[in-house]
Design a protein around this motif. Structure first.
Motif, PDB file in Angstrom:
ATOM      1  N   LYS A   1     -56.717  57.218 -17.607  1.00 58.92           N
ATOM      2  CA  LYS A   1     -57.085  57.771 -16.299  1.00 58.92           C
ATOM      3  C   LYS A   1     -58.251  56.998 -15.693  1.00 58.92           C
ATOM      4  O   LYS A   1     -58.250  56.667 -14.503  1.00 58.92           O
ATOM      5  CB  LYS A   1     -57.454  59.246 -16.420  1.00 58.92           C
ATOM      6  CG  LYS A   1     -56.288  60.148 -16.698  1.00 58.92           C
ATOM      7  CD  LYS A   1     -56.772  61.584 -16.875  1.00 58.92           C
ATOM      8  CE  LYS A   1     -55.682  62.498 -17.358  1.00 58.92           C
ATOM      9  NZ  LYS A   1     -56.183  63.843 -17.649  1.00 58.92           N
ATOM     10  N   ASP A   2     -59.258  56.695 -16.529  1.00 60.64           N
ATOM     11  CA  ASP A   2     -60.441  56.000 -16.024  1.00 60.64           C
ATOM     12  C   ASP A   2     -60.113  54.563 -15.615  1.00 60.64           C
ATOM     13  O   ASP A   2     -60.564  54.093 -14.572  1.00 60.64           O
ATOM     14  CB  ASP A   2     -61.560  56.021 -17.068  1.00 60.64           C
ATOM     15  CG  ASP A   2     -62.897  55.645 -16.457  1.00 60.64           C
ATOM     16  OD1 ASP A   2     -63.353  56.380 -15.549  1.00 60.64           O
ATOM     17  OD2 ASP A   2     -63.456  54.612 -16.860  1.00 60.64           O
TER      18      ASP A   2
ATOM     19  N   LYS B   1     -58.315  54.660 -12.334  1.00 58.99           N
ATOM     20  CA  LYS B   1     -59.253  54.896 -11.231  1.00 58.99           C
ATOM     21  C   LYS B   1     -60.013  53.630 -10.868  1.00 58.99           C
ATOM     22  O   LYS B   1     -60.365  53.407  -9.724  1.00 58.99           O
ATOM     23  CB  LYS B   1     -60.267  55.982 -11.606  1.00 58.99           C
ATOM     24  CG  LYS B   1     -59.848  57.367 -11.217  1.00 58.99           C
ATOM     25  CD  LYS B   1     -61.001  58.345 -11.225  1.00 58.99           C
ATOM     26  CE  LYS B   1     -61.496  58.596 -12.622  1.00 58.99           C
ATOM     27  NZ  LYS B   1     -62.440  59.712 -12.717  1.00 58.99           N
ATOM     28  N   ARG B   2     -60.264  52.803 -11.847  1.00 57.26           N
ATOM     29  CA  ARG B   2     -61.016  51.565 -11.624  1.00 57.26           C
ATOM     30  C   ARG B   2     -60.112  50.428 -11.132  1.00 57.26           C
ATOM     31  O   ARG B   2     -60.552  49.292 -11.025  1.00 57.26           O
ATOM     32  CB  ARG B   2     -61.734  51.154 -12.911  1.00 57.26           C
ATOM     33  CG  ARG B   2     -62.850  52.107 -13.292  1.00 57.26           C
ATOM     34  CD  ARG B   2     -63.390  51.794 -14.675  1.00 57.26           C
ATOM     35  NE  ARG B   2     -64.437  52.711 -15.063  1.00 57.26           N
ATOM     36  CZ  ARG B   2     -65.739  52.440 -14.989  1.00 57.26           C
ATOM     37  NH1 ARG B   2     -66.162  51.265 -14.557  1.00 57.26           N
ATOM     38  NH2 ARG B   2     -66.625  53.333 -15.367  1.00 57.26           N
TER      39      ARG B   2
END
Length: 175
Positions: free
Chosen positions: A17-18, A21-22
């Motif tokens: 997920k991170d 997002k990046r």
């Protein structure tokens, strides 16, 4: 009970997920594989003594290791501190520490499904006369369990289960 592999799955899921997002593109196949791994872990937790489920968990853990390697290569683009942060979470998970909690789900999962059987679940709009469902289950050689008046679990051979569910299809339309 939370297994180390379950916590590792959660850490990797949060890493995915991170990274997304990046702006990182997660390689095709990782998200579906994560779903299969989660299913294997859940199945193992239902019956940790079943040999097939033990083997399934071992395969799931190997897949987690492969996914971890792929994701950490992507994470390296974010810098050493970023990688160290996620490695620390993974180490904690491997030691059995609860790093993340599963989000509450409205879904109810079937518990104690007999090994080697296919399971189906029916959620009816209104409660149904038990005799009607029992009769169809008996005709098709299915094991039936009632969660409540409107939720039924059926266990049996895959083909028998399909046929039984088709016969019960009209029940879904009743008001």
């Amino acid at each position: 009970m939370s297994l180390p592999s379950e916590q590792t799955w959660l850490v990797l899921n949060n890493l995915i997920k991170d990274l997304t997002k990046r702006g990182h593109k997660i390689p095709d196949g990782i998200n579906p594989e994560m779903g299969l791994i989660r299913s294997s872990i859940s199945s193992y937790k239902r019956d940790p003594s079943h040999p097939e489920l033990i083997n399934g968990l071992a395969k799931a853990e190997m897949s987690l290791n492969n996914i971890q390697g792929t994701l950490l290569i992507l994470a390296e683009e974010e810098g050493e501190e970023y990688v160290d942060y996620w490695l620390d979470l993974l180490k904690q998970a491997m030691r059995g520490k609860e790093v993340f909690e599963f989000a509450d789900s409205r879904s109810k999962f079937l518990v104690n499904t007999p090994p080697g059987m296919t399971t189906g679940r029916i959620n009816l709009r209104v409660p149904l006369a038990e005799e009607r469902v029992q009769e169809i289950a008996e005709w098709n050689g299915l094991i039936i369990e009632y969660d409540d008046d409107a939720t039924i679990q059926l266990h049996g051979d895959k083909e028998d289960l399909k046929f039984g569910l088709k016969e019960m299809g009209s029940f879904f339309l009743e008001d």
